[in-house]
Design an enzyme around this catalytic site. Structure first.
Site, PDB file in Angstrom:
ATOM      1  N   ASP A 113       0.831  -1.212   0.000  1.00  0.00           N
ATOM      2  CA  ASP A 113       0.000   0.000   0.000  1.00  0.00           C
ATOM      3  C   ASP A 113       0.860   1.255   0.000  1.00  0.00           C
ATOM      4  O   ASP A 113       1.979   1.254   0.518  1.00  0.00           O
ATOM      5  CB  ASP A 113      -0.906  -0.034   1.245  1.00  0.00           C
ATOM      6  CG  ASP A 113      -2.063   0.946   1.135  1.00  0.00           C
ATOM      7  OD1 ASP A 113      -2.275   1.509   0.038  1.00  0.00           O
ATOM      8  OD2 ASP A 113      -2.755   1.162   2.148  1.00  0.00           O
ATOM      9  N   GLY A 148       0.230   5.552  -4.332  1.00  0.00           N
ATOM     10  CA  GLY A 148      -0.303   6.864  -4.693  1.00  0.00           C
ATOM     11  C   GLY A 148       0.276   7.970  -3.821  1.00  0.00           C
ATOM     12  O   GLY A 148       0.678   9.032  -4.316  1.00  0.00           O
ATOM     13  N   ARG A 149       0.341   7.717  -2.510  1.00  0.00           N
ATOM     14  CA  ARG A 149       0.879   8.730  -1.591  1.00  0.00           C
ATOM     15  C   ARG A 149       2.370   8.933  -1.822  1.00  0.00           C
ATOM     16  O   ARG A 149       2.884  10.032  -1.719  1.00  0.00           O
ATOM     17  CB  ARG A 149       0.585   8.332  -0.139  1.00  0.00           C
ATOM     18  CG  ARG A 149      -0.825   8.697   0.290  1.00  0.00           C
ATOM     19  CD  ARG A 149      -1.250   7.964   1.519  1.00  0.00           C
ATOM     20  NE  ARG A 149      -1.533   6.561   1.218  1.00  0.00           N
ATOM     21  CZ  ARG A 149      -1.615   5.593   2.128  1.00  0.00           C
ATOM     22  NH1 ARG A 149      -1.415   5.884   3.399  1.00  0.00           N
ATOM     23  NH2 ARG A 149      -1.889   4.370   1.766  1.00  0.00           N
ATOM     24  N   ARG A 154       0.089   9.463  -9.846  1.00  0.00           N
ATOM     25  CA  ARG A 154      -0.143   8.183  -9.163  1.00  0.00           C
ATOM     26  C   ARG A 154       0.488   7.009  -9.915  1.00  0.00           C
ATOM     27  O   ARG A 154       1.038   6.087  -9.329  1.00  0.00           O
ATOM     28  CB  ARG A 154      -1.649   7.901  -9.058  1.00  0.00           C
ATOM     29  CG  ARG A 154      -2.413   8.805  -8.129  1.00  0.00           C
ATOM     30  CD  ARG A 154      -3.878   8.365  -8.058  1.00  0.00           C
ATOM     31  NE  ARG A 154      -3.979   6.969  -7.586  1.00  0.00           N
ATOM     32  CZ  ARG A 154      -3.914   6.614  -6.305  1.00  0.00           C
ATOM     33  NH1 ARG A 154      -3.753   7.535  -5.388  1.00  0.00           N
ATOM     34  NH2 ARG A 154      -4.012   5.353  -5.956  1.00  0.00           N
ATOM     35  N   SER A 165      -7.374  -5.683  -5.634  1.00  0.00           N
ATOM     36  CA  SER A 165      -8.509  -6.219  -4.866  1.00  0.00           C
ATOM     37  C   SER A 165      -9.802  -6.079  -5.668  1.00  0.00           C
ATOM     38  O   SER A 165      -9.863  -5.316  -6.649  1.00  0.00           O
ATOM     39  CB  SER A 165      -8.644  -5.460  -3.547  1.00  0.00           C
ATOM     40  OG  SER A 165      -9.147  -4.164  -3.798  1.00  0.00           O
ATOM     41  N   ASN A 202     -10.682  -2.594  -5.965  1.00  0.00           N
ATOM     42  CA  ASN A 202      -9.882  -1.746  -6.854  1.00  0.00           C
ATOM     43  C   ASN A 202     -10.550  -1.520  -8.224  1.00  0.00           C
ATOM     44  O   ASN A 202     -10.184  -0.609  -8.955  1.00  0.00           O
ATOM     45  CB  ASN A 202      -8.472  -2.320  -7.065  1.00  0.00           C
ATOM     46  CG  ASN A 202      -7.569  -2.141  -5.849  1.00  0.00           C
ATOM     47  OD1 ASN A 202      -6.676  -2.937  -5.609  1.00  0.00           O
ATOM     48  ND2 ASN A 202      -7.790  -1.079  -5.084  1.00  0.00           N
ATOM     49  N   TRP A 203     -11.575  -2.349  -8.529  1.00  0.00           N
ATOM     50  CA  TRP A 203     -12.310  -2.111  -9.792  1.00  0.00           C
ATOM     51  C   TRP A 203     -13.027  -0.756  -9.757  1.00  0.00           C
ATOM     52  O   TRP A 203     -13.436  -0.232 -10.787  1.00  0.00           O
ATOM     53  CB  TRP A 203     -13.344  -3.224 -10.040  1.00  0.00           C
ATOM     54  CG  TRP A 203     -12.738  -4.550 -10.383  1.00  0.00           C
ATOM     55  CD1 TRP A 203     -12.797  -5.692  -9.649  1.00  0.00           C
ATOM     56  CD2 TRP A 203     -11.982  -4.889 -11.564  1.00  0.00           C
ATOM     57  NE1 TRP A 203     -12.130  -6.720 -10.287  1.00  0.00           N
ATOM     58  CE2 TRP A 203     -11.616  -6.255 -11.465  1.00  0.00           C
ATOM     59  CE3 TRP A 203     -11.571  -4.176 -12.704  1.00  0.00           C
ATOM     60  CZ2 TRP A 203     -10.868  -6.914 -12.442  1.00  0.00           C
ATOM     61  CZ3 TRP A 203     -10.815  -4.836 -13.679  1.00  0.00           C
ATOM     62  CH2 TRP A 203     -10.482  -6.179 -13.544  1.00  0.00           C
ATOM     63  N   ARG A 213     -11.666   2.027  -9.009  1.00  0.00           N
ATOM     64  CA  ARG A 213     -10.732   3.126  -9.320  1.00  0.00           C
ATOM     65  C   ARG A 213     -11.004   3.657 -10.722  1.00  0.00           C
ATOM     66  O   ARG A 213     -11.665   2.992 -11.525  1.00  0.00           O
ATOM     67  CB  ARG A 213      -9.294   2.595  -9.248  1.00  0.00           C
ATOM     68  CG  ARG A 213      -8.928   2.261  -7.822  1.00  0.00           C
ATOM     69  CD  ARG A 213      -7.452   2.201  -7.603  1.00  0.00           C
ATOM     70  NE  ARG A 213      -7.235   2.063  -6.173  1.00  0.00           N
ATOM     71  CZ  ARG A 213      -6.075   2.234  -5.573  1.00  0.00           C
ATOM     72  NH1 ARG A 213      -5.004   2.563  -6.270  1.00  0.00           N
ATOM     73  NH2 ARG A 213      -5.964   2.100  -4.275  1.00  0.00           N
ATOM     74  N   ARG A 236       1.794  -4.961   6.140  1.00  0.00           N
ATOM     75  CA  ARG A 236       1.111  -3.919   5.374  1.00  0.00           C
ATOM     76  C   ARG A 236       1.943  -2.657   5.438  1.00  0.00           C
ATOM     77  O   ARG A 236       2.329  -2.203   6.519  1.00  0.00           O
ATOM     78  CB  ARG A 236      -0.299  -3.639   5.898  1.00  0.00           C
ATOM     79  CG  ARG A 236      -1.001  -2.572   5.035  1.00  0.00           C
ATOM     80  CD  ARG A 236      -2.456  -2.388   5.339  1.00  0.00           C
ATOM     81  NE  ARG A 236      -3.062  -1.521   4.318  1.00  0.00           N
ATOM     82  CZ  ARG A 236      -4.311  -1.588   3.910  1.00  0.00           C
ATOM     83  NH1 ARG A 236      -5.116  -2.476   4.424  1.00  0.00           N
ATOM     84  NH2 ARG A 236      -4.780  -0.757   2.988  1.00  0.00           N
ATOM     85  N   GLU A 245       1.144 -13.396  12.392  1.00  0.00           N
ATOM     86  CA  GLU A 245       1.629 -12.206  13.085  1.00  0.00           C
ATOM     87  C   GLU A 245       1.422 -11.045  12.123  1.00  0.00           C
ATOM     88  O   GLU A 245       1.694 -11.155  10.926  1.00  0.00           O
ATOM     89  CB  GLU A 245       3.128 -12.355  13.409  1.00  0.00           C
ATOM     90  CG  GLU A 245       3.435 -13.486  14.372  1.00  0.00           C
ATOM     91  CD  GLU A 245       2.847 -13.264  15.766  1.00  0.00           C
ATOM     92  OE1 GLU A 245       2.706 -12.094  16.179  1.00  0.00           O
ATOM     93  OE2 GLU A 245       2.509 -14.266  16.426  1.00  0.00           O
TER      94      GLU A 245
HETATM   95  C1  FPP Z   1      -1.701   0.307  -3.325  1.00  0.00           C
HETATM   96  O1  FPP Z   1      -1.288   1.649  -3.419  1.00  0.00           O
HETATM   97  C2  FPP Z   1      -1.232  -0.454  -4.449  1.00  0.00           C
HETATM   98  C3  FPP Z   1      -2.025  -1.011  -5.407  1.00  0.00           C
HETATM   99  C4  FPP Z   1      -3.496  -0.907  -5.412  1.00  0.00           C
HETATM  100  C5  FPP Z   1      -1.451  -1.776  -6.514  1.00  0.00           C
HETATM  101  C6  FPP Z   1      -0.258  -2.624  -6.211  1.00  0.00           C
HETATM  102  C7  FPP Z   1       0.401  -2.909  -7.495  1.00  0.00           C
HETATM  103  C8  FPP Z   1       1.747  -2.905  -7.724  1.00  0.00           C
HETATM  104  C9  FPP Z   1       2.741  -2.678  -6.667  1.00  0.00           C
HETATM  105  C10 FPP Z   1       2.298  -3.097  -9.092  1.00  0.00           C
HETATM  106  C11 FPP Z   1       1.917  -4.320  -9.820  1.00  0.00           C
HETATM  107  C12 FPP Z   1       2.072  -5.579  -9.056  1.00  0.00           C
HETATM  108  C13 FPP Z   1       2.850  -6.631  -9.405  1.00  0.00           C
HETATM  109  C14 FPP Z   1       2.791  -7.886  -8.604  1.00  0.00           C
HETATM  110  C15 FPP Z   1       3.768  -6.608 -10.544  1.00  0.00           C
HETATM  111  P1  FPP Z   1      -2.393   2.768  -3.565  1.00  0.00           P
HETATM  112  O2  FPP Z   1      -2.517   3.089  -5.012  1.00  0.00           O
HETATM  113  O3  FPP Z   1      -3.645   2.343  -2.903  1.00  0.00           O
HETATM  114  O4  FPP Z   1      -1.710   3.935  -2.785  1.00  0.00           O
HETATM  115  P2  FPP Z   1      -2.442   5.091  -1.953  1.00  0.00           P
HETATM  116  O5  FPP Z   1      -3.247   4.416  -0.884  1.00  0.00           O
HETATM  117  O6  FPP Z   1      -1.297   5.883  -1.388  1.00  0.00           O
HETATM  118  O7  FPP Z   1      -3.273   5.855  -2.916  1.00  0.00           O
END
Ligand code: FPP
Length: 246
Positions: free
Chosen positions: A20, A23-24, A33, A65, A68-69, A71, A188, A207
């Site tokens: 996670d 974006g930040r 982002r 997830s 995430n659809w 977004r 996380r 854990e």
């Molecule tokens: C969370 O950050 C991250 C995601 C929703 C996507 C994770 C994907 C990758 C790291 C790249 C592709 C993965 C692989 C396995 C090659 P966020 O966008 O929710 O960040 P934020 O909460 O700061 O906005």
């Protein structure tokens, strides 16, 4: 770069990560982002390499997830392209390093291009045995449990199993994670302290480790810190400390 305090004989078998903060991280660095996700892939590469070096046999990453659809379409498209790009560019490394690609989630909901690449790489790496790299795609733990209940209900209806025989091992065998052991350590990043519908059944005794570091900044030394923290905990599985330390 090995942390000298890390005990290689006491490492978790199964590490799961909620990646996670992409974006930040981007916002903090004055970037779009999308650049955060790009850099997130670099962390994926580094952590897979390090887990392999440490002989951790199961690594599971939450990449997308079911929520995430929701977004923006553009961001979903970028993430899907990144996945395909990752699988294509890492393919040789997976073969060379004896890594098996596994996926969990509703793969049929993904664009055809992603499905095809996932199928191709999973098939070509299916006999690899040093590490199982599981990527959660269009994954939701409640959806997974819903699927399990439906499958078992159907088997009961068809008289292939009886209600009396429905137990935890039957449930385990119907989960998307049927080939994986329970999670030992869940990490996380980004400071959020929640599970966001990830592996709810499988983390019963895991854990939990939360770090403020954003995923693109999470590297080998941060993994070591998480592992060291894990090693300093006492896993009691409901027993007393005295029982564990006999
Ligand atoms: C969370 O950050 C991250 C995601 C929703 C996507 C994770 C994907 C990758 C790291 C790249 C592709 C993965 C692989 C396995 C090659 P966020 O966008 O929710 O960040 P934020 O909460 O700061 O906005």
């Amino acid at each position: 770069m090995m942390n000298k305090n890390l005990d290689r004989n006491k490492l978790p078998k199964h590490v799961a990560i909620i990646m996670d903060g992409n974006g930040r991280w981007a916002a903090k660095n004055g970037l779009q982002r999308i650049s955060g996700h790009d850099s997130g892939v670099k962390s994926v590469q580094e952590i897979v390499e390090e887990a392999l070096d440490l002989n951790i046999p199961y690594l599971t990453l939450y990449a997308f997830s079911t929520d995430n659809w929701n977004r923006p379409q553009h961001e979903i498209g970028v993430l899907m392209n990144l996945l395909v790009k990752y699988l294509k560019s890492e393919f040789n490394k997976l073969i060379k390093n004896n890594i098996r690609l596994n996926t969990i989630g509703n793969i049929s909901a993904l664009p055809k291009l992603v499905q095809d690449e996932v199928k191709r790489v999973s098939e070509k790496t299916k006999n690899n045995e040093k590490m199982v790299l599981t990527i959660a795609l269009s994954y939701g733990a409640r959806e997974e449990i819903e699927d399990v209940v439906k499958k078992i209900a159907l088997e009961v209806k068809n008289n292939t199993i009886s209600i009396e025989n429905v137990d935890q091992s039957i449930i385990n065998r119907h989960l998307y994670t049927r080939n994986l052991p329970d999670v030992d350590l869940l990490i996380r990043t980004s400071g959020e302290q929640r599970l966001s519908n990830f592996l709810l059944w499988q983390i019963a005794y895991a854990e939990l480790y939360f770090t403020k570091i954003y995923w693109p900044d999470f590297g080998k030394k941060d993994l070591h810190e998480a592992l060291l923290n894990y090693q300093n905990r006492e896993r009691r599985f409901g027993k007393t400390s005295e029982q564990i330390n006999v």
